[in-house]
Design an enzyme around this catalytic site. Structure first.
Site, PDB file in Angstrom:
ATOM      1  N   ASP A 183     -32.040  -7.806 -11.889  1.00  0.00           N
ATOM      2  CA  ASP A 183     -31.001  -6.953 -11.326  1.00  0.00           C
ATOM      3  C   ASP A 183     -31.397  -6.705  -9.872  1.00  0.00           C
ATOM      4  OD1 ASP A 183     -28.796  -5.074 -11.231  1.00  0.00           O
ATOM      5  OD2 ASP A 183     -30.240  -3.443 -11.399  1.00  0.00           O
ATOM      6  N   SER A 184     -30.478  -6.124  -9.116  1.00  0.00           N
ATOM      7  CA  SER A 184     -30.813  -5.760  -7.741  1.00  0.00           C
ATOM      8  C   SER A 184     -31.850  -4.634  -7.710  1.00  0.00           C
ATOM      9  CB  SER A 184     -29.543  -5.301  -7.022  1.00  0.00           C
ATOM     10  OG  SER A 184     -28.942  -4.249  -7.754  1.00  0.00           O
ATOM     11  N   TYR A 225     -26.676  -4.813  -3.983  1.00  0.00           N
ATOM     12  CA  TYR A 225     -25.926  -6.067  -3.896  1.00  0.00           C
ATOM     13  C   TYR A 225     -24.417  -5.777  -3.794  1.00  0.00           C
ATOM     14  CZ  TYR A 225     -29.783  -9.154  -5.653  1.00  0.00           C
ATOM     15  OH  TYR A 225     -30.940  -9.875  -5.832  1.00  0.00           O
ATOM     16  N   GLY A 226     -24.024  -4.674  -4.422  1.00  0.00           N
ATOM     17  CA  GLY A 226     -22.595  -4.434  -4.669  1.00  0.00           C
ATOM     18  C   GLY A 226     -21.723  -4.220  -3.458  1.00  0.00           C
ATOM     19  N   CYS A 239     -27.169  -7.809 -14.136  1.00  0.00           N
ATOM     20  CA  CYS A 239     -26.488  -7.189 -12.992  1.00  0.00           C
ATOM     21  C   CYS A 239     -25.058  -7.721 -13.015  1.00  0.00           C
ATOM     22  CB  CYS A 239     -27.205  -7.594 -11.707  1.00  0.00           C
ATOM     23  SG  CYS A 239     -26.359  -7.085 -10.200  1.00  0.00           S
ATOM     24  N   ASN A 240     -24.105  -6.822 -13.081  1.00  0.00           N
ATOM     25  CA  ASN A 240     -22.702  -7.257 -13.128  1.00  0.00           C
ATOM     26  C   ASN A 240     -22.278  -7.920 -11.821  1.00  0.00           C
ATOM     27  OD1 ASN A 240     -21.270  -5.926 -15.692  1.00  0.00           O
ATOM     28  ND2 ASN A 240     -22.867  -4.562 -14.962  1.00  0.00           N
ATOM     29  N   THR A 241     -22.777  -7.385 -10.711  1.00  0.00           N
ATOM     30  CA  THR A 241     -22.390  -7.910  -9.403  1.00  0.00           C
ATOM     31  C   THR A 241     -22.853  -9.358  -9.266  1.00  0.00           C
ATOM     32  OG1 THR A 241     -22.703  -5.675  -8.545  1.00  0.00           O
ATOM     33  CG2 THR A 241     -22.556  -7.449  -6.930  1.00  0.00           C
ATOM     34  N   GLU A 280     -30.185   5.422  -8.758  1.00  0.00           N
ATOM     35  CA  GLU A 280     -31.509   5.010  -8.242  1.00  0.00           C
ATOM     36  C   GLU A 280     -32.348   6.235  -7.873  1.00  0.00           C
ATOM     37  OE1 GLU A 280     -33.228   1.992  -7.261  1.00  0.00           O
ATOM     38  OE2 GLU A 280     -31.849   0.797  -8.466  1.00  0.00           O
ATOM     39  N   CYS A 298     -21.385  -1.742 -14.364  1.00  0.00           N
ATOM     40  CA  CYS A 298     -22.551  -1.838 -13.480  1.00  0.00           C
ATOM     41  C   CYS A 298     -23.712  -1.318 -14.303  1.00  0.00           C
ATOM     42  CB  CYS A 298     -22.355  -0.967 -12.239  1.00  0.00           C
ATOM     43  SG  CYS A 298     -23.843  -0.823 -11.221  1.00  0.00           S
ATOM     44  N   THR A 299     -24.813  -2.054 -14.285  1.00  0.00           N
ATOM     45  CA  THR A 299     -25.930  -1.691 -15.168  1.00  0.00           C
ATOM     46  C   THR A 299     -26.644  -0.405 -14.727  1.00  0.00           C
ATOM     47  OG1 THR A 299     -27.321  -3.265 -13.957  1.00  0.00           O
ATOM     48  CG2 THR A 299     -26.343  -4.024 -16.026  1.00  0.00           C
ATOM     49  N   HIS A 300     -26.314   0.109 -13.549  1.00  0.00           N
ATOM     50  CA  HIS A 300     -26.869   1.400 -13.142  1.00  0.00           C
ATOM     51  C   HIS A 300     -26.141   2.574 -13.805  1.00  0.00           C
ATOM     52  CE1 HIS A 300     -28.890  -0.808  -9.934  1.00  0.00           C
ATOM     53  NE2 HIS A 300     -29.543   0.298  -9.626  1.00  0.00           N
TER      54      HIS A 300
END
Ligand code: DGL
Length: 279
Positions: free
Chosen positions: A13-14, A45-46, A76-78, A156, A196-198
């Site tokens: 992921d980012s 990244y998004g 990471c979806n992006t 984050e 989004c995985t966040h």
């Protein structure tokens, strides 16, 4: 020579967001060795353009593949939305799985009235990957996408709940879910997809804002299911009886990765467990 089934499953992921997928995978497949990379030096990244996202994704994936892995999970979806076909081409015959299809499948199953809101990064929403994937599974669904850029730094930073998070969520979501919207009660979306995985870190704040009638889905559990299915099909499930080994790589600041990563994983991470790498 190591048997392929014992090689790790790589995830990236980012940042630390993909650890939500890591956690689901570790729970479902405890015997698997897992290797995670958070490309924190390049996060987010998004908000980047598609070409830049593809370039970053190739670098991250390349660093993992060079270590010897049996599967790559784009957590990471992006990165999935921008680069999945490129990754599959570049690293064939390595199996490469993304999170968008599993997330779309979870949403298509969860919605009763077909009203679905997808929240994700700017790049994921602009690319339309979720909207298209859900439409393929449920052509009658009414899907609306909303970029929620500020959720990434909030997650984050470990800000999971409280008035600031809920106010930000309201600013993004009120127009889509307000009961006195022009939409009638039946037309009010009943499903919110965390694209989004966040975002799973903000789950309870989001549930407070959209209300208890809305089902919130994310792709972590369904991705873990897809990984298991794919590995079983390829005869690559790790037959070991013990617990798999977990390794973590980051491109910047292992201390910070340990601090916020522990929140995503739901168990503490020590800085010593995290290797700093250059892509
Ligand atoms: N976790 C990433 C995703 O699932 C996005 C975070 C970022 O913008 O880098 O899309």
């Amino acid at each position: 020579m190591q048997d392929a089934a014992h090689l790790p499953i790589a995830l990236f992921d980012s940042g630390v967001g993909g650890l939500t997928v890591f956690k689901a995978l570790a729970r479902r497949l405890p015997a698997e060795n897992l290797l995670y990379l958070g490309d924190t030096a390049r996060l987010p990244y998004g908000t980047k353009g598609r070409g830049t996202i593809i370039q970053y994704t190739l670098l991250a994936a390349g660093a993992l593949v060079r270590r010897g892995v049996k599967m790559l999970v784009v957590a990471c979806n992006t990165a999935t939305a921008a680069a999945l076909p490129t990754l599959r081409r570049e690293f064939a015959p390595l199996p490469v799985l993304g999170v968008v299809e599993p997330g779309a499948a979870a949403a298509a199953r969860a919605s009763r009235n077909g009203g679905i809101v997808v929240i994700a990064t700017e790049a994921t929403i602009a690319g339309g990957a979720y909207q298209e994937a859900i439409a393929r599974l449920r052509p009658e669904a009414r899907v609306r996408g909303k970029a929620c850029t500020l959720f990434v730094p909030l997650a984050e930073e470990g800000w999971r709940e409280g008035p600031v998070v809920e106010e930000v969520a309201r600013r993004y979501l009120d127009g889509l879910f307000a009961p006195n919207d022009t939409a009638s009660r039946e037309e009010r979306p009943d499903t919110l997809v965390l694209g989004c995985t966040h975002f799973p870190l903000l789950f309870s704040a989001l549930q407070n804002v959209v209300g208890p009638d809305v089902t919130i889905v994310d792709s972590a559990a369904t991705t873990a299911e897809s990984v298991e299915e794919e590995l079983r099909g390829l005869g690559l499930l790790n037959p070991s009886a013990g617990s798999g080994e977990w390794r973590f790589l980051t491109t910047d600041n292992p201390d910070r990765f340990a601090r916020t990563g522990g929140l995503f994983l739901g168990s503490p991470l020590e800085p010593g467990q995290i290797e700093l790498v250059d892509l």
